[in-house]
Design a protein around this motif. Structure first.
Motif, mmCIF file in Angstrom:
data_model
loop_
_atom_site.group_PDB
_atom_site.id
_atom_site.type_symbol
_atom_site.label_atom_id
_atom_site.label_comp_id
_atom_site.label_asym_id
_atom_site.label_seq_id
_atom_site.Cartn_x
_atom_site.Cartn_y
_atom_site.Cartn_z
ATOM 1 N N ILE A 258 0.859 -1.179 0.000
ATOM 2 C CA ILE A 258 0.000 0.000 0.000
ATOM 3 C C ILE A 258 0.891 1.223 0.000
ATOM 4 O O ILE A 258 1.755 1.355 0.875
ATOM 5 C CB ILE A 258 -0.951 0.024 1.207
ATOM 6 N N ASN A 259 0.675 2.119 -0.940
ATOM 7 C CA ASN A 259 1.457 3.340 -0.989
ATOM 8 C C ASN A 259 0.678 4.441 -0.279
ATOM 9 O O ASN A 259 0.617 4.499 0.946
ATOM 10 C CB ASN A 259 1.797 3.704 -2.423
ATOM 11 N N ASN A 260 0.072 5.331 -1.023
ATOM 12 C CA ASN A 260 -0.671 6.426 -0.401
ATOM 13 C C ASN A 260 -1.976 5.941 0.206
ATOM 14 O O ASN A 260 -2.659 5.074 -0.347
ATOM 15 C CB ASN A 260 -0.991 7.502 -1.437
ATOM 16 N N MET A 261 -2.325 6.539 1.337
ATOM 17 C CA MET A 261 -3.638 6.362 1.933
ATOM 18 C C MET A 261 -4.168 7.745 2.268
ATOM 19 O O MET A 261 -3.382 8.642 2.610
ATOM 20 C CB MET A 261 -3.591 5.473 3.178
ATOM 21 N N ALA A 262 -5.464 7.920 2.162
ATOM 22 C CA ALA A 262 -6.001 9.264 2.358
ATOM 23 C C ALA A 262 -7.451 9.201 2.811
ATOM 24 O O ALA A 262 -8.123 8.184 2.659
ATOM 25 C CB ALA A 262 -5.901 10.071 1.064
ATOM 26 N N TRP A 263 -7.880 10.304 3.376
ATOM 27 C CA TRP A 263 -9.278 10.514 3.719
ATOM 28 C C TRP A 263 -9.820 11.674 2.886
ATOM 29 O O TRP A 263 -9.184 12.728 2.794
ATOM 30 C CB TRP A 263 -9.438 10.824 5.202
ATOM 31 N N TYR A 264 -10.985 11.459 2.320
ATOM 32 C CA TYR A 264 -11.712 12.483 1.602
ATOM 33 C C TYR A 264 -13.064 12.656 2.292
ATOM 34 O O TYR A 264 -13.496 11.792 3.067
ATOM 35 C CB TYR A 264 -11.958 12.070 0.143
ATOM 36 N N THR B 97 -19.270 18.306 8.965
ATOM 37 C CA THR B 97 -20.295 17.322 8.656
ATOM 38 C C THR B 97 -20.191 16.894 7.197
ATOM 39 O O THR B 97 -20.201 17.731 6.292
ATOM 40 C CB THR B 97 -21.700 17.907 8.912
ATOM 41 N N ALA B 98 -20.067 15.578 6.981
ATOM 42 C CA ALA B 98 -19.896 15.038 5.635
ATOM 43 C C ALA B 98 -19.839 13.517 5.714
ATOM 44 O O ALA B 98 -19.741 12.949 6.809
ATOM 45 C CB ALA B 98 -18.614 15.570 4.997
ATOM 46 N N VAL B 99 -19.866 12.903 4.543
ATOM 47 C CA VAL B 99 -19.533 11.484 4.451
ATOM 48 C C VAL B 99 -18.030 11.407 4.201
ATOM 49 O O VAL B 99 -17.516 12.032 3.267
ATOM 50 C CB VAL B 99 -20.308 10.778 3.328
ATOM 51 N N TYR B 100 -17.341 10.661 5.025
ATOM 52 C CA TYR B 100 -15.893 10.526 4.928
ATOM 53 C C TYR B 100 -15.553 9.185 4.267
ATOM 54 O O TYR B 100 -16.046 8.129 4.674
ATOM 55 C CB TYR B 100 -15.259 10.612 6.313
ATOM 56 N N HIS B 101 -14.710 9.281 3.249
ATOM 57 C CA HIS B 101 -14.299 8.101 2.491
ATOM 58 C C HIS B 101 -12.789 7.925 2.602
ATOM 59 O O HIS B 101 -12.044 8.911 2.513
ATOM 60 C CB HIS B 101 -14.624 8.250 1.006
ATOM 61 N N CYS B 102 -12.351 6.698 2.758
ATOM 62 C CA CYS B 102 -10.917 6.466 2.673
ATOM 63 C C CYS B 102 -10.557 6.003 1.264
ATOM 64 O O CYS B 102 -11.381 5.437 0.548
ATOM 65 C CB CYS B 102 -10.418 5.486 3.720
ATOM 66 N N ASN B 103 -9.329 6.281 0.899
ATOM 67 C CA ASN B 103 -8.805 5.926 -0.411
ATOM 68 C C ASN B 103 -7.404 5.356 -0.209
ATOM 69 O O ASN B 103 -6.644 5.859 0.623
ATOM 70 C CB ASN B 103 -8.750 7.163 -1.304
ATOM 71 N N ALA B 104 -7.085 4.320 -0.958
ATOM 72 C CA ALA B 104 -5.763 3.716 -0.830
ATOM 73 C C ALA B 104 -5.235 3.296 -2.190
ATOM 74 O O ALA B 104 -5.999 2.788 -3.031
ATOM 75 C CB ALA B 104 -5.812 2.520 0.112
#
Length: 124
Positions: A31-37, A90-97
């Motif tokens: 796994i390289n980058n991980m992020a929250w959007y 306030t939002a829907v939080y998504h992770c991305n990898a």
């Protein structure tokens, strides 16, 4: 097959804290980058925070000093500690990898994956 599963969302009062988790599982070589959007109603999805495999991080200006992203490489998990939450968080939080998987012929296939999202609601 790779899955990202988020948890930790919920309802919190302004000034409160939440900790989001996102665990990756399946055919994972690295796994390289991980992020929250996050995506609020009527708005575009925006980057909240990112972390690379070596640990360097970056944050949106709106969350600097309040949110902390971290990862546990042994558990293939990324976290988002959110403190001093505001109504506008306030939002829907998504992770991305960005994940590399081994194919049937031994090659590596690298692509981005998204979690299903977890709702964070900040309200008094």
């Amino acid at each position: 097959q790779v899955q990202l599963v988020e948890s930790g969302g919920g309802l919190v009062q302004p000034g409160g804290s939440l900790r989001l988790s996102c665990a990756a599982s399946g055919n994972i070589f690295s796994i390289n980058n991980m992020a929250w959007y996050r995506q609020a109603p009527g708005k575009e999805r925006e980057l909240v925070a990112g972390i690379i495999s070596g640990g360097s991080t970056n944050y949106a200006d709106s969350v600097k000093g309040r949110f902390t992203i971290s990862r546990d490489n042994a558990k293939n998990t990324v976290y988002l500690q959110m403190n001093s939450l505001k109504l506008e968080d306030t939002a829907v939080y998504h992770c991305n990898a960005d994940i590399a998987s081994e194919t049937y012929n031994g090659r590596l296939l690298r692509r981005g994956y998204w979690g299903q999202g977890t709702q964070v609601t900040v309200s008094s």
